[in-house]
Scaffold this motif. Sequence first.
Motif, mmCIF file in Angstrom:
data_model
loop_
_atom_site.group_PDB
_atom_site.id
_atom_site.type_symbol
_atom_site.label_atom_id
_atom_site.label_comp_id
_atom_site.label_asym_id
_atom_site.label_seq_id
_atom_site.Cartn_x
_atom_site.Cartn_y
_atom_site.Cartn_z
ATOM 1 N N SER A 256 0.686 -1.231 0.001
ATOM 2 C CA SER A 256 0.003 0.000 -0.001
ATOM 3 C C SER A 256 0.835 1.326 -0.146
ATOM 4 N N ALA A 257 1.816 1.149 0.815
ATOM 5 C CA ALA A 257 2.908 2.486 0.790
ATOM 6 C C ALA A 257 3.470 2.562 -0.538
ATOM 7 N N LEU A 258 4.083 1.538 -1.139
ATOM 8 C CA LEU A 258 4.441 1.532 -2.681
ATOM 9 C C LEU A 258 3.656 2.119 -3.499
ATOM 10 N N LEU A 259 2.358 1.655 -3.612
ATOM 11 C CA LEU A 259 1.241 1.953 -4.194
ATOM 12 C C LEU A 259 1.144 3.679 -4.193
ATOM 13 N N LEU A 260 0.949 4.100 -2.818
ATOM 14 C CA LEU A 260 0.766 5.504 -2.435
ATOM 15 C C LEU A 260 1.977 6.312 -3.190
ATOM 16 N N LEU A 261 3.222 5.779 -3.017
ATOM 17 C CA LEU A 261 4.210 6.490 -3.485
ATOM 18 C C LEU A 261 4.462 6.474 -5.145
ATOM 19 N N SER A 262 3.932 5.537 -5.614
ATOM 20 C CA SER A 262 4.175 5.488 -6.842
ATOM 21 C C SER A 262 3.080 6.569 -7.632
ATOM 22 N N PHE A 263 1.910 6.653 -7.046
ATOM 23 C CA PHE A 263 0.821 7.524 -7.400
ATOM 24 C C PHE A 263 1.515 9.060 -7.217
ATOM 25 N N ASN A 264 2.149 9.301 -6.350
ATOM 26 C CA ASN A 264 2.666 10.828 -5.879
ATOM 27 C C ASN A 264 3.843 10.871 -6.800
#
Length: 107
Positions: free
Chosen positions: A9-17
């Motif tokens: 989830s953290a990696l997915l959130l960082l990739s959107f940013n």
Amino acid sequence: MKKTFIILSALLLLSFNMNNLAVKAAPLNIQLTEGVHSVKDLKLVENKTYKIQNTSAGTILMMRIDGDQQIMESHRLLENSPIYNIGPFRYVDKIVILGPGTVTITE
């Protein structure tokens, strides 16, 4: 399983940013008229060479003066002159423009 979900989830959130990060580099195009101009005030980068051109109808004298008030470089720019390389600059340098018209500094 819970740790894996949190990490993904953290990696997915960082990739959107990361997709929203856009570097917008505007080309440098500074118009100068007669007077004394500080390299620091013009926001020119230190130790970089720039190009200068007379874009007006009159003849212009351009001088680069260092911090010790020594002339380091000078160009006589005829009307609609070719492009000349100037620099590299230091932040204490000043650019002196003498004559009617404008000059353009580009990268």
